[in-house]
Write an enzyme that holds these catalytic residues in place. Structure first.
Site, short mmCIF file in Angstrom:
data_model
loop_
_atom_site.label_atom_id
_atom_site.label_comp_id
_atom_site.label_asym_id
_atom_site.label_seq_id
_atom_site.Cartn_x
_atom_site.Cartn_y
_atom_site.Cartn_z
N ASP A 35 0.87 -1.30 0.09
CA ASP A 35 -0.01 0.00 0.00
C ASP A 35 0.83 1.32 -0.04
O ASP A 35 0.56 2.57 0.61
CB ASP A 35 -0.84 0.05 1.22
CG ASP A 35 -0.18 -0.23 2.55
OD1 ASP A 35 1.07 -0.39 2.42
OD2 ASP A 35 -1.10 -0.28 3.54
N HIS A 239 25.21 5.79 -17.99
CA HIS A 239 23.89 5.77 -16.83
C HIS A 239 24.30 5.18 -15.61
O HIS A 239 23.49 4.38 -15.05
CB HIS A 239 22.77 5.45 -17.68
CG HIS A 239 22.24 6.34 -18.77
ND1 HIS A 239 21.50 6.02 -19.72
CD2 HIS A 239 22.65 7.90 -18.95
CE1 HIS A 239 21.10 6.92 -20.67
NE2 HIS A 239 21.93 7.93 -20.18
N ASP A 256 26.75 13.94 -12.90
CA ASP A 256 25.75 14.38 -13.55
C ASP A 256 24.41 14.55 -12.93
O ASP A 256 23.92 13.68 -12.37
CB ASP A 256 25.41 13.51 -14.81
CG ASP A 256 24.49 14.00 -16.02
OD1 ASP A 256 23.67 15.07 -15.59
OD2 ASP A 256 24.45 13.64 -17.03
N ASP A 267 20.26 20.48 -15.43
CA ASP A 267 20.94 19.16 -16.13
C ASP A 267 22.53 19.71 -16.37
O ASP A 267 22.83 20.18 -17.16
CB ASP A 267 20.24 18.79 -17.47
CG ASP A 267 21.02 17.42 -17.81
OD1 ASP A 267 21.80 16.89 -17.12
OD2 ASP A 267 20.47 16.91 -18.80
N HIS A 346 27.18 9.55 -27.93
CA HIS A 346 25.95 10.49 -27.74
C HIS A 346 25.98 11.69 -28.48
O HIS A 346 27.01 12.24 -29.04
CB HIS A 346 25.56 10.56 -26.13
CG HIS A 346 26.37 11.11 -25.59
ND1 HIS A 346 26.48 12.75 -25.42
CD2 HIS A 346 27.37 10.63 -24.25
CE1 HIS A 346 27.19 13.25 -24.59
NE2 HIS A 346 27.97 12.10 -24.10
N HIS A 350 20.20 18.20 -25.86
CA HIS A 350 18.84 17.82 -25.88
C HIS A 350 17.99 19.08 -25.47
O HIS A 350 18.56 19.96 -24.80
CB HIS A 350 18.44 16.55 -25.36
CG HIS A 350 18.88 16.60 -23.73
ND1 HIS A 350 18.42 17.27 -22.70
CD2 HIS A 350 19.99 16.02 -23.07
CE1 HIS A 350 18.93 17.13 -21.69
NE2 HIS A 350 20.03 16.58 -21.64
N HIS A 357 14.65 15.87 -20.54
CA HIS A 357 14.84 15.50 -22.10
C HIS A 357 13.55 16.20 -22.33
O HIS A 357 12.49 15.29 -22.47
CB HIS A 357 14.77 14.11 -22.51
CG HIS A 357 16.33 13.49 -22.12
ND1 HIS A 357 16.66 12.30 -22.51
CD2 HIS A 357 17.37 14.15 -21.47
CE1 HIS A 357 17.84 12.14 -22.04
NE2 HIS A 357 18.46 13.42 -21.43
N GLU A 380 26.59 18.98 -24.03
CA GLU A 380 27.34 18.12 -23.15
C GLU A 380 28.19 17.18 -23.96
O GLU A 380 27.98 16.03 -23.95
CB GLU A 380 26.27 17.53 -22.48
CG GLU A 380 25.00 17.01 -23.25
CD GLU A 380 23.95 16.12 -22.08
OE1 GLU A 380 24.54 15.16 -21.38
OE2 GLU A 380 22.94 16.49 -22.25
N TYR A 384 34.79 9.11 -23.54
CA TYR A 384 34.70 7.92 -22.43
C TYR A 384 35.60 6.90 -22.89
O TYR A 384 35.15 6.29 -24.03
CB TYR A 384 33.11 7.48 -22.48
CG TYR A 384 32.16 8.65 -22.47
CD1 TYR A 384 32.15 9.40 -20.96
CD2 TYR A 384 31.72 9.10 -23.52
CE1 TYR A 384 31.14 10.20 -20.92
CE2 TYR A 384 30.72 10.35 -23.31
CZ TYR A 384 30.45 10.80 -21.95
OH TYR A 384 29.63 11.86 -21.98
N ARG A 401 32.78 14.58 -18.94
CA ARG A 401 31.81 14.86 -19.62
C ARG A 401 31.41 16.34 -19.01
O ARG A 401 31.78 16.55 -17.74
CB ARG A 401 30.48 14.13 -19.63
CG ARG A 401 29.23 15.13 -20.21
CD ARG A 401 27.80 14.17 -20.49
NE ARG A 401 27.42 13.71 -19.20
CZ ARG A 401 27.48 12.41 -18.74
NH1 ARG A 401 28.11 11.55 -19.73
NH2 ARG A 401 26.86 12.05 -17.71
N GLU A 403 28.84 19.46 -19.14
CA GLU A 403 27.39 19.95 -19.40
C GLU A 403 26.85 21.20 -18.93
O GLU A 403 26.75 21.43 -17.48
CB GLU A 403 26.49 18.92 -19.08
CG GLU A 403 25.01 19.09 -19.39
CD GLU A 403 24.04 17.82 -19.19
OE1 GLU A 403 23.97 17.17 -18.43
OE2 GLU A 403 23.15 17.93 -19.97
MN LIG Z 1 21.80 16.07 -20.42
#
Ligand SMILES: [Mn+2]
Length: 434
Positions: A35, A239, A256, A267, A346, A350, A357, A380, A384, A401, A403
């Site tokens: 619950d 990620h 990040d 971000d 990548h 964005h 995003h 960004e 890597y 990175r 950003e």
């Molecule tokens: Mn981002």
């Protein structure tokens, strides 16, 4: 926020959508286990047009009804439930508080929907997101169709509501940019705090906890996404979310993390050495990513294709990768054959807004969108290099990175996160203070 902001947005959307009725359900409550529910967050589209954060609500907008432009369906007051969960707005106060023209209990929605859909040609609704509510809409449609012999017609077109609404959300108002600026400031403080506590012998999650502590201490509801705190080889995992590694002497730490404030995201990524100084190999990679990031930020201005920002970053990264011997040249061949892909997989940007995003088309008629004043995008770039990469061993396990959040202005850009240090000198100066 003032309910006027939302009624103005509803009026604008009614204009943009070009006639008909729009229906938007609130986000559903998700069960976590037994619950206990997951923390509730309102649907961004619904919140954008209402400022209302209760689940089990539905907004209906009509350009056809003689008096009801905006109608809200919501839960009735319920003293017993409110003892546990806190006050509900309730039907009686909804008109005044939300500035809508009519309010009904949510459990009567099936009774009212057919009345609003009769003789309406266009229904604006996003199908296949909320299957349970799709059924409510379908039942209303068939109820109207059953009235055909009385001369009442049902909608003949269903238009994806996001077509016009997401176009509006892509262009931020001055007020929205202010909130995003405040979110950026909270994220600045969190990243600064992280730089002070991240040291060899500290766990990644301890740094994450400090970041979350700043977010909440500044009154923000939640992070805009799960914070990534990746040290050493974890910095090369895009990620990384476990955040459970003990940081070692000589590690780079990639963070990040961005806050969500009043439904607007920030971000931000920064990368720095936990021991306080970059090694030569780390600095070489870092300076390259920084050069690409700064050039890409500076390329943001109205009228350029959004893909240009990526192209600027990519060309610098690839030239540098060739120079450092990470990939084989010449540069134009490396670009053409995408030899950079193992180290930069990548895109550079964005959209950013209520969603991290954010919504809005990236291509219009198959052509990259031109940047316009009021759009906000991230910049960004990164590099890597996995621990098992076939490169000079000194580069193995390095992930970087950087950003920032960048708003397009009338004649250029405003870097909302410019106050968060990123030059080697600025970072090493902060780390030396610890
Ligand atoms: Mn981002």
């Amino acid at each position: 926020m003032d309910s006027k902001v939302y009624s103005e947005r509803r009026a604008r959307y009614l204009q943009e959508m070009g006639g008909g009725v729009a229906i938007l359900p609130a986000a559903e409550v998700m069960v976590r286990n037994n619950d206990v529910d997951h923390d509730y967050r309102q649907d961004s589209d619904f919140y954008y047009l209402t400022g209302f954060d209760e689940p089990s609500s539905v907004l209906l907008l009509s350009s056809e009804h003689p008096e009801h432009r905006a109608v809200i369906f919501l839960r009735k007051r319920d003293p017993e439930r409110e003892t546990w969960d806190g006050p509900l707005l309730g039907v009686e106060r909804a008109k005044e508080v939300l500035g809508v023209d009519a309010a009904f209990p949510i459990d009567e929605i099936e009774k009212h929907l057919p009345d609003y859909l009769g003789d309406v040609r266009r229904l604006h609704y996003r199908l296949a997101v909320n299957p349970r509510f799709d059924q409510v809409v379908f039942r209303a449609m068939s109820a109207v169709r059953r009235k055909a012999r009385t001369g009442i017609s049902a909608p003949s077109e269903i238009i994806d509501l996001t077509r016009d609404l997401h176009e509006m959300r892509l262009h931020k108002s001055v007020h929205e940019l202010e909130v995003m600026g405040q979110a950026a400031e909270i994220s600045r403080e969190a990243h600064h705090r992280a730089m002070l506590v991240a040291k060899p012998g500290v766990y990644e999650y301890e740094v994450e906890a400090e970041i979350m502590g700043v977010f909440r201490a500044r009154g923000a509801e939640r992070p805009a996404y799960g914070s990534i705190v990746g040290s050493g080889p974890n910095a090369t995992i895009l990620h990384h979310r476990r955040n459970d590694r003990l940081m070692q002497e000589g590690d780079l730490l990639l963070i990040d993390a961005g806050v969500e404030l009043d439904y607007y995201a920030s971000d931000v990524t920064r990368t720095f050495p936990v021991s306080g100084t970059f090694s030569d190999a780390q600095r070489a990679i870092y300076e390259l990513v920084l050069e690409a990031e700064e050039a890409a930020v500076a390329a943001v201005r109205p009228g350029v294709e959004y893909t240009h920002v990526h192209q600027v970053a990519l060309e610098i990264l690839v030239r540098g990768m060739v120079e450092l011997g990470l990939i084989e040249g010449p540069v134009d061949k490396a670009l053409e054959e995408e030899r950079y892909k193992p180290y930069y997989m990548h895109k550079t940007s964005h959209w950013l807004g209520m969603d991290v995003h954010d919504v809005g088309d990236y291509f219009v008629d198959k052509k990259p969108r031109l940047l316009q004043q009021g759009m906000v995008l991230t910049v960004e770039p990164g590099i890597y290099i996995r621990a098992d990469a076939e490169v000079d061993p000194k580069y193995r396990g390095i992930g970087v990175r950087i950003e920032d959040d960048v708003a397009v202005t009338a004649d250029g850009y405003l870097n909302l996160t410019a106050q968060i240090p990123k030059s080697v000198a600025a970072l090493e100066a902060i780390l030396a203070e610890r």
